[in-house]
Design a protein around this motif. Structure first.
Motif, PDB file in Angstrom:
ATOM      1  N   UNK A 195      -1.565 -15.029   8.608  1.00  0.00           N
ATOM      2  CA  UNK A 195      -2.713 -14.314   8.021  1.00  0.00           C
ATOM      3  C   UNK A 195      -2.251 -12.917   7.643  1.00  0.00           C
ATOM      4  N   UNK A 196      -1.640 -12.750   6.491  1.00  0.00           N
ATOM      5  CA  UNK A 196      -1.127 -11.440   6.097  1.00  0.00           C
ATOM      6  C   UNK A 196      -2.273 -10.457   5.816  1.00  0.00           C
ATOM      7  N   UNK A 197      -2.033  -9.158   6.022  1.00  0.00           N
ATOM      8  CA  UNK A 197      -3.065  -8.136   5.711  1.00  0.00           C
ATOM      9  C   UNK A 197      -3.185  -7.940   4.204  1.00  0.00           C
ATOM     10  N   UNK A 198      -4.247  -7.185   3.837  1.00  0.00           N
ATOM     11  CA  UNK A 198      -4.465  -6.887   2.416  1.00  0.00           C
ATOM     12  C   UNK A 198      -3.569  -5.719   2.003  1.00  0.00           C
ATOM     13  N   UNK A 199      -3.044  -5.831   0.800  1.00  0.00           N
ATOM     14  CA  UNK A 199      -2.267  -4.751   0.201  1.00  0.00           C
ATOM     15  C   UNK A 199      -3.014  -4.270  -1.031  1.00  0.00           C
ATOM     16  N   UNK A 200      -3.549  -3.037  -0.959  1.00  0.00           N
ATOM     17  CA  UNK A 200      -4.324  -2.494  -2.070  1.00  0.00           C
ATOM     18  C   UNK A 200      -3.432  -1.584  -2.919  1.00  0.00           C
TER      19      UNK A 200
ATOM     20  N   UNK B 165      -1.796   9.106   5.909  1.00  0.00           N
ATOM     21  CA  UNK B 165      -0.504   9.787   6.025  1.00  0.00           C
ATOM     22  C   UNK B 165      -0.035  10.255   4.660  1.00  0.00           C
ATOM     23  N   UNK B 166       0.916  11.198   4.706  1.00  0.00           N
ATOM     24  CA  UNK B 166       1.529  11.768   3.507  1.00  0.00           C
ATOM     25  C   UNK B 166       3.035  11.597   3.641  1.00  0.00           C
ATOM     26  N   UNK B 167       3.618  10.775   2.738  1.00  0.00           N
ATOM     27  CA  UNK B 167       5.053  10.509   2.791  1.00  0.00           C
ATOM     28  C   UNK B 167       5.827  11.726   2.298  1.00  0.00           C
ATOM     29  N   UNK B 168       7.108  11.804   2.696  1.00  0.00           N
ATOM     30  CA  UNK B 168       7.946  12.926   2.269  1.00  0.00           C
ATOM     31  C   UNK B 168       8.369  12.782   0.819  1.00  0.00           C
ATOM     32  N   UNK B 169       8.550  11.551   0.374  1.00  0.00           N
ATOM     33  CA  UNK B 169       8.948  11.304  -1.017  1.00  0.00           C
ATOM     34  C   UNK B 169       8.410   9.947  -1.468  1.00  0.00           C
ATOM     35  N   UNK B 170       8.362   9.757  -2.787  1.00  0.00           N
ATOM     36  CA  UNK B 170       7.867   8.490  -3.353  1.00  0.00           C
ATOM     37  C   UNK B 170       8.840   7.371  -3.029  1.00  0.00           C
ATOM     38  N   UNK B 171      10.164   7.676  -3.028  1.00  0.00           N
ATOM     39  CA  UNK B 171      11.165   6.643  -2.756  1.00  0.00           C
ATOM     40  C   UNK B 171      10.989   6.093  -1.337  1.00  0.00           C
ATOM     41  N   UNK B 172      10.784   6.966  -0.350  1.00  0.00           N
ATOM     42  CA  UNK B 172      10.576   6.488   1.021  1.00  0.00           C
ATOM     43  C   UNK B 172       9.289   5.667   1.124  1.00  0.00           C
ATOM     44  N   UNK B 173       8.270   6.107   0.420  1.00  0.00           N
ATOM     45  CA  UNK B 173       6.993   5.381   0.451  1.00  0.00           C
ATOM     46  C   UNK B 173       7.155   3.987  -0.138  1.00  0.00           C
ATOM     47  N   UNK B 174       7.862   3.905  -1.295  1.00  0.00           N
ATOM     48  CA  UNK B 174       8.048   2.599  -1.950  1.00  0.00           C
ATOM     49  C   UNK B 174       8.865   1.664  -1.074  1.00  0.00           C
ATOM     50  N   UNK B 175       9.951   2.195  -0.470  1.00  0.00           N
ATOM     51  CA  UNK B 175      10.801   1.366   0.378  1.00  0.00           C
ATOM     52  C   UNK B 175      10.031   0.852   1.581  1.00  0.00           C
ATOM     53  N   UNK B 176       9.201   1.721   2.172  1.00  0.00           N
ATOM     54  CA  UNK B 176       8.427   1.316   3.343  1.00  0.00           C
ATOM     55  C   UNK B 176       7.434   0.219   2.986  1.00  0.00           C
ATOM     56  N   UNK B 177       6.701   0.364   1.871  1.00  0.00           N
ATOM     57  CA  UNK B 177       5.716  -0.644   1.484  1.00  0.00           C
ATOM     58  C   UNK B 177       6.389  -1.948   1.085  1.00  0.00           C
ATOM     59  N   UNK B 178       7.591  -1.863   0.445  1.00  0.00           N
ATOM     60  CA  UNK B 178       8.303  -3.083   0.077  1.00  0.00           C
ATOM     61  C   UNK B 178       8.689  -3.861   1.320  1.00  0.00           C
ATOM     62  N   UNK B 179       9.210  -3.168   2.349  1.00  0.00           N
ATOM     63  CA  UNK B 179       9.594  -3.831   3.589  1.00  0.00           C
ATOM     64  C   UNK B 179       8.372  -4.393   4.298  1.00  0.00           C
ATOM     65  N   UNK B 180       7.297  -3.588   4.359  1.00  0.00           N
ATOM     66  CA  UNK B 180       6.087  -4.047   5.035  1.00  0.00           C
ATOM     67  C   UNK B 180       5.520  -5.290   4.345  1.00  0.00           C
ATOM     68  N   UNK B 181       5.531  -5.309   3.020  1.00  0.00           N
ATOM     69  CA  UNK B 181       5.001  -6.460   2.277  1.00  0.00           C
ATOM     70  C   UNK B 181       5.870  -7.689   2.484  1.00  0.00           C
ATOM     71  N   UNK B 182       7.195  -7.495   2.522  1.00  0.00           N
ATOM     72  CA  UNK B 182       8.118  -8.612   2.690  1.00  0.00           C
ATOM     73  C   UNK B 182       7.925  -9.273   4.056  1.00  0.00           C
ATOM     74  N   UNK B 183       7.736  -8.442   5.123  1.00  0.00           N
ATOM     75  CA  UNK B 183       7.545  -9.013   6.464  1.00  0.00           C
ATOM     76  C   UNK B 183       6.186  -9.686   6.573  1.00  0.00           C
ATOM     77  N   UNK B 184       5.152  -8.998   6.068  1.00  0.00           N
ATOM     78  CA  UNK B 184       3.798  -9.519   6.219  1.00  0.00           C
ATOM     79  C   UNK B 184       3.563 -10.791   5.397  1.00  0.00           C
ATOM     80  N   UNK B 185       4.369 -10.990   4.320  1.00  0.00           N
ATOM     81  CA  UNK B 185       4.166 -12.175   3.472  1.00  0.00           C
ATOM     82  C   UNK B 185       4.482 -13.467   4.224  1.00  0.00           C
TER      83      UNK B 185
ATOM     84  N   UNK C 100      -2.428  -4.804  11.980  1.00  0.00           N
ATOM     85  CA  UNK C 100      -2.567  -4.232  10.647  1.00  0.00           C
ATOM     86  C   UNK C 100      -3.542  -5.077   9.831  1.00  0.00           C
ATOM     87  N   UNK C 101      -4.641  -4.488   9.370  1.00  0.00           N
ATOM     88  CA  UNK C 101      -5.671  -5.188   8.614  1.00  0.00           C
ATOM     89  C   UNK C 101      -5.568  -4.918   7.125  1.00  0.00           C
TER      90      UNK C 101
END
Length: 853
Positions: free
Chosen positions: A121-126, A97-117, A74-75
């Motif tokens: 060499x963490x990826x960029x989060x825009x 991709x197109x998420x089914x809901x904003x809540x699922x999208x937020x939860x996914x990005x929160x988890x992804x950011x927490x692991x990558x932190x 993941x870059x």
């Protein structure tokens, strides 16, 4: 979402020893058909932990992994916006991709950011901010990893992470206590060694202080072990006791099972014996042998007993086949068979006497009914025999030989009734038509006899007279008039109506009483069906043919007799037979079949008659001496059509008439054209003109839609004949003027201008004046009078077309006059040259000549 996560963990990642930490429902943004999938983040259970991103799709067979990426690939992650469901992940390539809901999208990005932190060499989060991450993290329903944070090491690919935050904190605390830790490492190590030895000593003293407590704990453990051994010995004793009890219980259960089986067998045997006794039991054996067939109550009792006997004889349907081998069963069946035979004989004898009795009493003269032209209905017999219907159904099933014998007896007994009544009915019909009749059907010499008076179309003029003479027409015989014709049809209609009720009633009675319908049962519950369907229907038809064979024979003889006197009677007979055959109550009945059969014969007679009409037209000839006038077959067609329309009307047989209309008119058209070509003194144009004019008038009055084209064709041929006659016999009364101007037109066609024609020697003004002087008004009128006498001689008085032809000739003369005047004005302008008579003079000439004649 928790349900989907559970299914994914169990079906997809359980077998690969991975733990599902987060999932988001996605679909690709560039597809028209939106197929949902799941983007999953998993971590390995074994250490070092590896994180992987999967794309999983659900199929009919379950979940299936389509793609996977390591987290290190993941870059870049593009959250885009809070209002949008879209997001991008840059892996080996960019995915949208197109998420089914904003809540699922937020939860996914929160988890992804927490692991990558935690990655080196963490990826960029825009477009994904920390405050949004904190809020989304609180809503995440998934734990990242169960390993403590301070001990967790995450590996992505082949690269290890550094110290955790807790490890960094502890290291800084240790280094902070020694100021020279960094400068003098050896001194720092010595200090640490001293502290370690001090700690070890403290641990030894602590262990020694707790030795008494340890000894006490060991004693307690020894006592517990001893007590456990005692409990184990007791459990072994209990197990031995339970084993003996189990064996006893199993033995008791086996004995109970055997007793239950025996009881069930006894109950089944009792049930079979009860059924056998009930099936074989027939307590009214002596009573059925002395059944009373002379009263309604006795018949009902006999019917009940007979069906009980039938059920007892059908024992095979109620008991096991093995029981039939028992001697008692065989003896009882033989006894029941004797009851059946004796009862069947008694019933057959009684019914046969009834059939013969009613056959005799119904043969008594039924003159009052027959004189009303109605075939009598044998209601007395029907009423007396109807109560025996169910017994007849029983007899058909139980004794087919006796049933067949009764059927034959009934047919022979009743047949003579109907033969006599049918014969009397048709004799009465002949008497009504002809005044009196003999048994042979020949007409007597009564003044009311219906005699043959014409040979064709009911007219004294006959198309069959090929030579066209009128000798036979002067014999004084008239045709069958409309009242006589209608009288015949009325009597025929009464005969047909009088036959229907009796025949239909008899057919329904036979079908019901003798159970000859398809679907009839032995209980006598029946419903009438077509006599032509199935074996029962065939038997019904055979019986009806035996009873009523005289109807078709007499009806054919009746119609043939009168059609010999007047062949056109077949038309009305065909219409009436068709109407009766198509009646709803006659559909699929024997009388309807008879009417249909006779209708076929009448249709053949009608076709023969029409063929004779057409042949007579084809064989017709012009009269030898008299003017042809209106040809005989044209006037005869009119008489025929009027008669046929009154007979056929809007009946179902009208299509047959209209087909022959077309054939007849084709022959009439051809006959007119043929005879017009054979004419001698009378011009063929006159024959065509007069006859097609009359034919068009006939078709206009008839107003038959099927003959609309023939009417138009007659009009066209009339106009062609009229124009042809005018052109041929009117000609050009101003012949020299016409020839003069023909020469003028020839010069013009050669290129000479119309204004220069007068300078031609042959067409000078002087020459034109000379030709005009040859046609003074007096000579023109004289020529027209001669022409009128010729036309009057050609035309007949039948159609009165003289004035029509004279007017057409007047119009033709005016056209020629105007043509000459036009040529004079164009070719000789200013010459003031005109004919010596005007259009008004022409109109006056024609009018005076017509009035004078």
């Amino acid at each position: 979402m928790s349900g989907v996560k559970f299914e994914l963990q169990k079906e997809v990642f359980e077998s690969t020893k991975e733990r599902l930490h987060g999932v988001v429902t996605v679909q690709k943004t560039n597809r028209k058909k939106k197929i949902p999938a799941y983007l999953c983040i998993t971590g390995s259970i074994e250490r070092p932990i590896r994180f992987t991103i999967y794309l999983v799709k659900k199929t009919e067979k379950g979940f299936k992994r389509k793609q996977e990426w390591t987290l290190s690939s993941l870059k870049e992650s593009n959250y885009k916006s809070k209002e949008s469901l879209e997001f991008d992940l840059q892996l080996e390539k960019s995915y949208h991709w197109l998420a089914q809901s904003v809540e699922e999208k937020d939860a996914f990005f929160a988890l992804l950011h927490q692991i990558c932190s935690r990655m080196h060499r963490p990826p960029k989060f825009l477009n994904f901010h920390i405050d949004e991450e904190d809020e989304a993290t609180r809503n995440v329903n998934m734990a990242i990893v169960s390993v403590p944070k301070d001990t967790q090491m995450i590996e992505s690919g082949d690269e290890e992470f550094g110290l955790t935050e807790r490890e960094e904190f502890d290291l800084e605390k240790v280094l902070g206590r020694a100021e020279n830790a960094v400068v003098n490492a050896e001194a720092f190590m010595e200090q640490l060694a001293k502290e370690l030895s001090i700690l070890d000593g403290e641990n030894i003293h602590s262990i020694m202080d707790s030795e008494a407590q340890v000894n006490s704990l060991m004693d307690s453990i020894d006592k517990s072990i001893s007590q456990l051994e005692e409990i184990e010995n007791e459990l072994v004793d209990y197990e031995d006791a339970v084993t003996h009890v189990k064996s006893a219980v199993e033995k008791i259960e086996e004995e109970n099972s055997q007793m239950g089986t025996a009881a069930k067998n006894n109950q089944h045997l009792l049930s079979e014996l009860t059924n056998l006794i009930r099936a074989l039991d027939f307590p009214v054996g002596s009573q059925i042998l002395n059944a009373d067939f002379n009263s309604v109550e006795g018949i009902a009792k006999a019917t009940k007993d007979a069906y009980a006997l039938k059920e007892a004889l059908n024992i095979e349907e109620n008991i096991h086949p093995a029981l039939l081998k028992m001697r008692s069963v065989a003896d009882q069946k033989r006894r029941l068979e004797k009851f059946k035979q004796k009862f069947s004989q008694n019933l057959m004898s009684h019914l046969a006497k009834l059939f013969i009795h009613h056959g005799n009493i119904s043969s008594i003269d039924s003159s009052s009914t027959v004189q009303a032209l109605r075939l009598p209905i044998i209601n007395l017999m029907y009423n007396e025999l109807t109560p025996y219907t169910k017994l007849m159904g029983w007899l058909k099933v139980m004794d087919s030989e006796a049933y067949g014998s009764l059927l034959k007896t009934y047919t022979l007994s009743i047949q003579k009734i109907y033969e006599k009544n049918v014969r009397i009915l048709f004799e009465e019909a002949r008497t009504r038509i002809s005044g009196s009749a003999t048994t042979s059907g020949k007409l007597s010499g009564s003044t009311n006899d219906l005699r043959i008076r014409g040979r064709f179309f009911g007219k004294t003029r006959s198309l069959a007279n090929r030579e066209g003479d009128t000798e036979s027409q002067g014999s004084g015989e008239g045709s069958v008039d409309s009242s006589e014709r209608q009288h015949f049809y009325d009597i025929l209609e009464q005969v047909l109506e009088g036959l229907e009720p009796s025949v239909n009633t008899e057919e329904k009675f036979i079908a019901s009483f003798f159970c000859l319908e398809i679907g009839s049962s032995s209980s006598g519950n029946v419903s009438i069906v077509s006599p032509s369907k199935g074996s029962a229907g065939g038997e019904l038809r055979r019986i009806m043919s035996s009873l009523f064979s005289a109807i078709e024979t007499e009806l054919n003889s009746f119609l043939t007799n009168y059609e010999k006197m007047e062949a056109s009677f077949c038309m009305g007979a065909m219409v009436r037979l068709g109407n009766h055959a198509l009646k709803a109550e006659n559909t699929s009945t024997y009388i309807g079949m008879i009417f249909g059969s006779v209708l076929v014969q009448e249709k053949r007679s009608f076709d023969r008659l029409m063929n004779s009409y057409v042949q007579a037209i084809n064989d017709s000839r012009l009269p030898r001496k008299a003017k042809p006038g209106i040809l005989a077959f044209v006037t005869d067609f009119e008489d025929f059509a009027v008669m046929a329309e009154s007979i056929f009307g809007n009946s179902a047989r009208r299509s047959d008439l209209e087909k022959w209309y077309v054939k007849m008119l084709t022959a009439v058209f051809d006959g007119i054209m043929r005879l017009a070509g054979e004419s001698g003194k009378t011009p063929g144009e006159v024959i065509r003109m007069e006859n097609f004019h009359r034919l068009h008038s006939i078709l206009s009055r008839l107003k038959v839609p099927a003959l609309e084209q023939q009417k138009k064709d007659a009009k066209i041929k009339y106009n062609e004949a009229l124009n042809g006659y005018v052109t041929k016999y009117f000609g050009r009364p101003l012949i020299k003027l016409n020839e003069f101007f023909e020469g003028v037109q020839a010069k013009v066609s050669q290129g000479v201008k119309e204004s220069e024609i007068g300078y031609q020697m042959a067409f000078s003004r002087a020459e034109l004046k000379r030709v005009i002087k040859e046609y003074p008004a007096k000579e023109v009128k004289k020529g027209l009078e001669s022409l009128y006498r010729k036309v009057e001689k050609h035309l007949s008085e039948d159609e009165n077309l003289l004035q029509v032809v004279w007017r057409a000739m007047q119009e033709e003369f005016i056209v020629q006059y105007k043509s000459i005047e036009s040529l004079i004005s164009r070719c000789y302008p200013g010459s003031k040259i005109t004919l010596e008579f005007t259009i008004d003079d022409i109109l006056l000439f024609f009018s005076e000549i017509a009035q004078s004649h």
